[in-house]
Scaffold this active site. Structure first.
Site, short mmCIF file in Angstrom:
data_model
loop_
_atom_site.label_atom_id
_atom_site.label_comp_id
_atom_site.label_asym_id
_atom_site.label_seq_id
_atom_site.Cartn_x
_atom_site.Cartn_y
_atom_site.Cartn_z
N LYS A 105 53.41 31.61 44.91
CA LYS A 105 53.03 31.49 43.50
C LYS A 105 53.26 30.06 43.08
O LYS A 105 54.13 29.37 43.62
CB LYS A 105 53.89 32.41 42.62
N1 GLU Z 1 47.32 35.99 40.42
C1 GLU Z 1 46.87 37.23 40.95
C2 GLU Z 1 48.04 38.14 41.24
O1 GLU Z 1 49.11 37.99 40.69
C3 GLU Z 1 45.95 37.05 42.15
C4 GLU Z 1 46.51 36.32 43.32
C5 GLU Z 1 45.50 36.04 44.41
O2 GLU Z 1 44.38 36.51 44.33
O3 GLU Z 1 45.86 35.32 45.33
O4 GLU Z 1 47.92 39.09 41.96
#
Ligand code: GLU
Length: 434
Positions: free
Chosen positions: A123
């Site tokens: 993240k």
């Molecule tokens: N931000 C989204 C999540 O928390 C998608 C992450 C992604 O597709 O890599 O799942």
């Protein structure tokens, strides 16, 4: 909770402080410890999986439109890359911090494992107020953040995606900056891109679509018909509005919705397509929406309903209000809307929580499809994307439901048990590189 030891022992212990504002990382760790205890996870593996692989903090200098330099702080945490390259979104928000990004990165690891997607978890975030930045400032901020992380990102290393306050334009800038530095176009370095740049059909709606797939599966386990249910949705962004619209299409009565401007309640049911048109015509805000009566965020969460979908942000249902939740099912559209302290209160009250790492995994599932399509250079129809998404979400739900029944535990506990077991087994096979 039959088979479960009532108190945690040995190295699984050391719970963090029970703060009123519960730390997202501590919330994640509390659930992780519980699952580790059930799995009797080896101490070394426990420590391995409790520690992020990499935590990067970068300073991002930006020349603002007035010519002055401003320095922002950015983060990227790779929690784990045992199952494959790490994957996870990037958020822009004034309160982003390392603790939050660490928790979100770990959740991505468990999320990918729950839906059997071959990615690890990561993240990122930049501490900024995107509403105060011009488009050009946002572009310079995004490009410099990417430039600072060129050695971290990569289609086989770490693949960002949109998250809170980031969208397909931001992904296009990341893709372009990375590509310029690689001297070739690298579409697979990010997902959630515009379709014309190698994005996938159905990616934008994927998270909301996945929320609805698992909600329908849960309703059917309870013997409830979707067209006889009442639904409350907190948050009307990408996840909330799509979840509300698809539940509406199933014939459910959506009695309340909300966004940053407040909550809107109508006991007769809200016409969701009409509310979405209103929002689109009103600068993407529900402010002033007249076909419902205004209510506060707290009141909205406490409404009597069959399904509550918190799709706004973390820490919405905690010790302070968990006992007031009057829903049969809580489907976590957002990441971490229910704190660890609230879990047992909801469980005692018979509320079935479909945990975030299952409920909102539709986004990363279609991100995986996007990555596959980019690498193949062959693009699927929306119908194929949606069909495969539904199949993967449904099978993840069934897998977790079986774990639930086997151990007599909640869906959340089952999700952690399933995910940690999968990552730990893979880690054992790979072994520790020395
Ligand atoms: N931000 C989204 C999540 O928390 C998608 C992450 C992604 O597709 O890599 O799942």
């Amino acid at each position: 909770m039959a088979n479960i030891p009532s108190s945690l022992t040995s190295f699984y212990k050391e719970p963090g402080p029970k703060l009123d504002k519960e730390s997202p990382f501590e919330s994640m760790m509390e659930r992780f410890r519980f699952a580790a205890e059930i799995l009797q996870l080896d101490e070394g593996l426990f420590q391995y999986l409790a520690s992020p692989v990499k935590q990067v903090i970068v300073s991002i200098p930006v020349v603002m439109d007035d010519g002055k330099i401003k320095v922002f702080e950015g983060f990227r945490v790779i929690h784990d890359n045992v199952l494959g390259p790490s994957k996870g979104g990037i958020r822009f928000a004034p309160d982003v911090n390392l603790d939050e990004v660490k928790a979100l990165a770990a959740w991505m690891t468990w999320k990918c494992a729950v839906v059997n997607v071959p990615f690890g978890g990561a993240k990122g975030g930049i501490r900024c107020n995107p509403k105060e930045l011009s488009k050009h400032e946002l572009e310079r901020l995004t490009r410099r953040y990417t430039a600072n992380l060129l050695e971290v990102f990569g289609p086989d290393r770490d693949i960002p995606a949109p998250d809170m306050n980031t969208d397909e334009q931001v992904m296009a800038w990341i893709m372009d900056t990375y590509s310029m530095n690689s001297l070739k176009t690298e579409t697979a370095v990010v997902t959630g891109k515009p379709i014309i740049l190698g994005g996938s059909q159905g990616r934008k709606e994927a998270t909301g679509r996945g929320v609805v797939t698992v909600t329908l599966a849960a309703l059917s386990k309870m013997g409830l018909m979707p067209n006889k249910t009442t639904v409350v949705v907190q948050g009307f962004g990408n996840v909330g509005s799509v979840s509300a619209e698809l539940m509406y299409e199933q014939g459910a009565k959506i009695i309340a919705i909300s966004d940053i401007s407040g909550g809107y309640y109508n006991a007769e049911g809200i016409d969701i397509p009409e509310a979405i048109s209103y929002m689109n015509a009103n600068n993407r805000s529900l402010e002033g929406y007249e076909n419902a009566q205004p209510i506060s965020n707290e009141e909205l969460l406490e409404l009597t309903c069959d399904v509550l979908i918190p799709a706004a942000k973390e820490d919405q249902i905690g010790r302070h209000n968990a006992h007031k939740i009057d829903a049969k099912i809580v489907a976590e559209g957002a990441n971490g809307p229910v704190t660890a302290n609230a879990d047992s209160i909801l469980e005692e009250n018979g509320v079935m929580v479909i945990p975030d790492i299952l409920a909102n995994a539709g986004g990363v599932t279609v991100s995986y499809f996007e990555w596959v399509q980019d690498r193949q250079g062959y693009f699927w129809t929306e119908e194929r994307v949606n069909r495969r998404l539904n199949r993967m979400m449904r099978s993840a739900f069934d897998n977790l439901y079986a774990v639930c029944e086997k151990h007599n535990i909640t869906m959340r506990q089952a999700a952690y048990v399933y995910a940690i077991d999968r990552v730990a087994e893979t880690l054992k096979l790979r072994g520790i590189y020395a």
